[in-house]
Design a protein around this motif. Structure first.
Motif, mmCIF file in Angstrom:
data_model
loop_
_atom_site.group_PDB
_atom_site.id
_atom_site.type_symbol
_atom_site.label_atom_id
_atom_site.label_comp_id
_atom_site.label_asym_id
_atom_site.label_seq_id
_atom_site.Cartn_x
_atom_site.Cartn_y
_atom_site.Cartn_z
ATOM 1 N N VAL A 1 0.839 -1.203 0.000
ATOM 2 C CA VAL A 1 0.000 0.000 0.000
ATOM 3 C C VAL A 1 0.874 1.253 0.000
ATOM 4 O O VAL A 1 0.659 2.179 -0.779
ATOM 5 C CB VAL A 1 -0.944 0.003 1.225
ATOM 6 N N ILE A 2 1.878 1.281 0.864
ATOM 7 C CA ILE A 2 2.700 2.484 1.022
ATOM 8 C C ILE A 2 3.558 2.767 -0.208
ATOM 9 O O ILE A 2 3.595 3.895 -0.699
ATOM 10 C CB ILE A 2 3.599 2.380 2.269
ATOM 11 N N ASP A 3 4.257 1.776 -0.718
ATOM 12 C CA ASP A 3 5.235 2.026 -1.777
ATOM 13 C C ASP A 3 4.641 2.638 -3.045
ATOM 14 O O ASP A 3 5.144 3.655 -3.525
ATOM 15 C CB ASP A 3 6.032 0.760 -2.083
ATOM 16 N N PRO A 4 3.560 2.071 -3.622
ATOM 17 C CA PRO A 4 3.029 2.707 -4.833
ATOM 18 C C PRO A 4 2.400 4.072 -4.553
ATOM 19 O O PRO A 4 2.469 4.971 -5.385
ATOM 20 C CB PRO A 4 1.988 1.714 -5.351
ATOM 21 N N THR A 5 1.820 4.226 -3.370
ATOM 22 C CA THR A 5 1.220 5.523 -3.023
ATOM 23 C C THR A 5 2.307 6.573 -2.898
ATOM 24 O O THR A 5 2.206 7.667 -3.461
ATOM 25 C CB THR A 5 0.422 5.415 -1.706
ATOM 26 N N TRP A 6 3.363 6.237 -2.171
ATOM 27 C CA TRP A 6 4.474 7.171 -1.975
ATOM 28 C C TRP A 6 5.092 7.555 -3.313
ATOM 29 O O TRP A 6 5.313 8.727 -3.607
ATOM 30 C CB TRP A 6 5.527 6.510 -1.089
ATOM 31 N N ASP A 7 5.378 6.548 -4.128
ATOM 32 C CA ASP A 7 5.986 6.785 -5.433
ATOM 33 C C ASP A 7 5.099 7.682 -6.289
ATOM 34 O O ASP A 7 5.565 8.628 -6.918
ATOM 35 C CB ASP A 7 6.240 5.441 -6.128
ATOM 36 N N TYR A 8 3.813 7.384 -6.295
ATOM 37 C CA TYR A 8 2.892 8.161 -7.116
ATOM 38 C C TYR A 8 2.814 9.611 -6.643
ATOM 39 O O TYR A 8 2.867 10.541 -7.456
ATOM 40 C CB TYR A 8 1.505 7.516 -7.092
ATOM 41 N N LEU A 9 2.682 9.815 -5.348
ATOM 42 C CA LEU A 9 2.589 11.182 -4.825
ATOM 43 C C LEU A 9 3.871 11.961 -5.085
ATOM 44 O O LEU A 9 3.820 13.162 -5.357
ATOM 45 C CB LEU A 9 2.265 11.162 -3.329
ATOM 46 N N ARG A 10 5.001 11.301 -5.026
ATOM 47 C CA ARG A 10 6.272 11.987 -5.305
ATOM 48 C C ARG A 10 6.357 12.428 -6.759
ATOM 49 O O ARG A 10 6.937 13.457 -7.069
ATOM 50 C CB ARG A 10 7.444 11.076 -4.969
ATOM 51 N N ARG A 11 5.799 11.635 -7.660
ATOM 52 C CA ARG A 11 5.875 11.962 -9.083
ATOM 53 C C ARG A 11 4.751 12.878 -9.552
ATOM 54 O O ARG A 11 4.821 13.405 -10.664
ATOM 55 C CB ARG A 11 5.877 10.686 -9.921
ATOM 56 N N HIS A 12 3.724 13.067 -8.734
ATOM 57 C CA HIS A 12 2.574 13.885 -9.136
ATOM 58 C C HIS A 12 2.243 14.924 -8.071
ATOM 59 O O HIS A 12 1.305 14.754 -7.291
ATOM 60 C CB HIS A 12 1.357 12.997 -9.396
ATOM 61 N N PRO A 13 3.009 16.018 -8.027
ATOM 62 C CA PRO A 13 2.761 17.043 -7.008
ATOM 63 C C PRO A 13 1.354 17.644 -7.097
ATOM 64 O O PRO A 13 0.802 18.090 -6.098
ATOM 65 C CB PRO A 13 3.836 18.098 -7.258
ATOM 66 N N SER A 14 0.747 17.610 -8.266
ATOM 67 C CA SER A 14 -0.614 18.136 -8.370
ATOM 68 C C SER A 14 -1.578 17.276 -7.561
ATOM 69 O O SER A 14 -2.519 17.776 -6.949
ATOM 70 C CB SER A 14 -1.063 18.200 -9.829
ATOM 71 N N CYS A 15 -1.331 15.971 -7.533
ATOM 72 C CA CYS A 15 -2.171 15.069 -6.750
ATOM 73 C C CYS A 15 -1.993 15.348 -5.259
ATOM 74 O O CYS A 15 -2.950 15.341 -4.494
ATOM 75 C CB CYS A 15 -1.839 13.616 -7.067
ATOM 76 N N VAL A 16 -0.765 15.621 -4.845
ATOM 77 C CA VAL A 16 -0.501 15.969 -3.441
ATOM 78 C C VAL A 16 -1.302 17.213 -3.073
ATOM 79 O O VAL A 16 -1.946 17.259 -2.020
ATOM 80 C CB VAL A 16 1.012 16.210 -3.199
ATOM 81 N N GLU A 17 -1.266 18.208 -3.937
ATOM 82 C CA GLU A 17 -2.002 19.447 -3.664
ATOM 83 C C GLU A 17 -3.497 19.182 -3.542
ATOM 84 O O GLU A 17 -4.156 19.696 -2.650
ATOM 85 C CB GLU A 17 -1.737 20.488 -4.759
ATOM 86 N N LEU A 18 -4.034 18.390 -4.442
ATOM 87 C CA LEU A 18 -5.464 18.081 -4.372
ATOM 88 C C LEU A 18 -5.800 17.272 -3.127
ATOM 89 O O LEU A 18 -6.763 17.551 -2.432
ATOM 90 C CB LEU A 18 -5.893 17.274 -5.598
ATOM 91 N N TRP A 19 -4.991 16.260 -2.857
ATOM 92 C CA TRP A 19 -5.298 15.313 -1.788
ATOM 93 C C TRP A 19 -5.222 15.966 -0.419
ATOM 94 O O TRP A 19 -6.039 15.698 0.446
ATOM 95 C CB TRP A 19 -4.324 14.150 -1.878
ATOM 96 N N PHE A 20 -4.212 16.800 -0.202
ATOM 97 C CA PHE A 20 -3.970 17.320 1.133
ATOM 98 C C PHE A 20 -4.275 18.805 1.304
ATOM 99 O O PHE A 20 -4.393 19.257 2.433
ATOM 100 C CB PHE A 20 -2.530 17.032 1.548
ATOM 101 N N ALA A 21 -4.416 19.557 0.219
ATOM 102 C CA ALA A 21 -4.718 20.980 0.355
ATOM 103 C C ALA A 21 -6.016 21.352 -0.342
ATOM 104 O O ALA A 21 -6.569 22.398 -0.092
ATOM 105 C CB ALA A 21 -3.577 21.819 -0.231
ATOM 106 N N GLY A 22 -6.489 20.487 -1.210
ATOM 107 C CA GLY A 22 -7.667 20.794 -2.006
ATOM 108 C C GLY A 22 -8.973 20.640 -1.255
ATOM 109 O O GLY A 22 -9.016 20.266 -0.089
ATOM 110 N N GLU A 23 -10.023 20.905 -1.959
ATOM 111 C CA GLU A 23 -11.370 20.841 -1.400
ATOM 112 C C GLU A 23 -12.101 19.604 -1.914
ATOM 113 O O GLU A 23 -13.265 19.678 -2.281
ATOM 114 C CB GLU A 23 -12.141 22.116 -1.797
ATOM 115 N N VAL A 24 -11.429 18.485 -1.931
ATOM 116 C CA VAL A 24 -12.034 17.259 -2.449
ATOM 117 C C VAL A 24 -12.258 16.245 -1.322
ATOM 118 O O VAL A 24 -12.110 15.047 -1.500
ATOM 119 C CB VAL A 24 -11.187 16.642 -3.592
ATOM 120 N N ALA A 25 -12.631 16.747 -0.163
ATOM 121 C CA ALA A 25 -12.760 15.900 1.023
ATOM 122 C C ALA A 25 -13.679 14.703 0.790
ATOM 123 O O ALA A 25 -13.386 13.593 1.238
ATOM 124 C CB ALA A 25 -13.247 16.720 2.201
ATOM 125 N N ASP A 26 -14.791 14.883 0.087
ATOM 126 C CA ASP A 26 -15.713 13.773 -0.145
ATOM 127 C C ASP A 26 -15.073 12.679 -0.994
ATOM 128 O O ASP A 26 -15.244 11.495 -0.729
ATOM 129 C CB ASP A 26 -17.005 14.261 -0.816
#
Length: 197
Positions: free
Chosen positions: A82-107
């Motif tokens: 679970v951790i390894d592909p998630t970590w790798d993906y988030l590192r390669r896609h900073p836009s996803c990090v922004e959406l996931w942790f700073a965005g308004e997509v809580a639902d």
């Protein structure tokens, strides 16, 4: 539809380059070369763009494929799956990090977390790594804890780098050396620590 795709790609690029607060509809329109009002022709609001981008990343499929591997034979392997592909993906896609942790997509994030927690629970029970009847709340709490760890890591550095590695080994060592807690003056191993008697 081509214009809609260009707007989404531009929004994703701005998120990765400048962060969530800077990727406004106005900034997106300016980069695409259209007035902000024209962006509203394709999307009702910023939340719709964010939601579509979050769904576009398909992180669920990546984690599912990793978890389905025959190499997952222990709880440690499952955590890594679970951790390894998630970590790798988030590192390669900073836009996803922004959406996931700073965005308004809580639902969307909440729905993803719940679905993934149940998928992991099902796989772990099927493989005999957790007992049948393990309450879903156990996995939901574990998943939420992992989500918060990623959030803290990626808030500290853009790559979310831990001192040792992105693997769960940094958090959950394979050895069975004594835990640092003490009871009646002696070190307590993992199994004793879990049993309060």
């Amino acid at each position: 539809m081509e214009r809609r795709r260009v707007i989404l790609e531009t929004a994703e690029a701005l998120l990765g380059e400048q962060g969530y607060d800077s990727a406004t509809l106005k900034a997106i329109g300016e980069r695409v070369g259209i007035p902000t009002a024209s962006v509203y022709h394709y999307f009702s609001d910023r939340h719709q763009i964010d939601s579509l981008l979050a769904q576009r990343h398909e992180l669920e499929a990546r984690v599912g494929a990793s978890l389905s591997s025959r190499d997952v034979r222990t709880l440690h392997d499952a955590v890594d799956a679970v951790i390894d592909p998630t970590w790798d993906y988030l590192r390669r896609h900073p836009s996803c990090v922004e959406l996931w942790f700073a965005g308004e997509v809580a639902d969307i994030v909440r729905a993803y977390d719940e679905a993934q927690a149940m998928q992991v629970l099902r796989v772990l029970v099927e493989r005999g790594l957790l007992p049948v009847g393990t309450p879903p709340l156990v996995m939901q709490v574990a998943w939420e804890t992992g989500h918060r760890l990623f959030e803290v890591a990626f808030r500290r550095t853009p790559t979310g780098t831990l001192p040792r590695s992105a693997s769960s080994a940094a958090l959950w060592p394979r050895t069975s050396r004594p835990m640092p807690c003490r009871r009646r003056g002696h070190a307590v191993d993992r199994h004793e620590a879990a049993d309060p008697r």
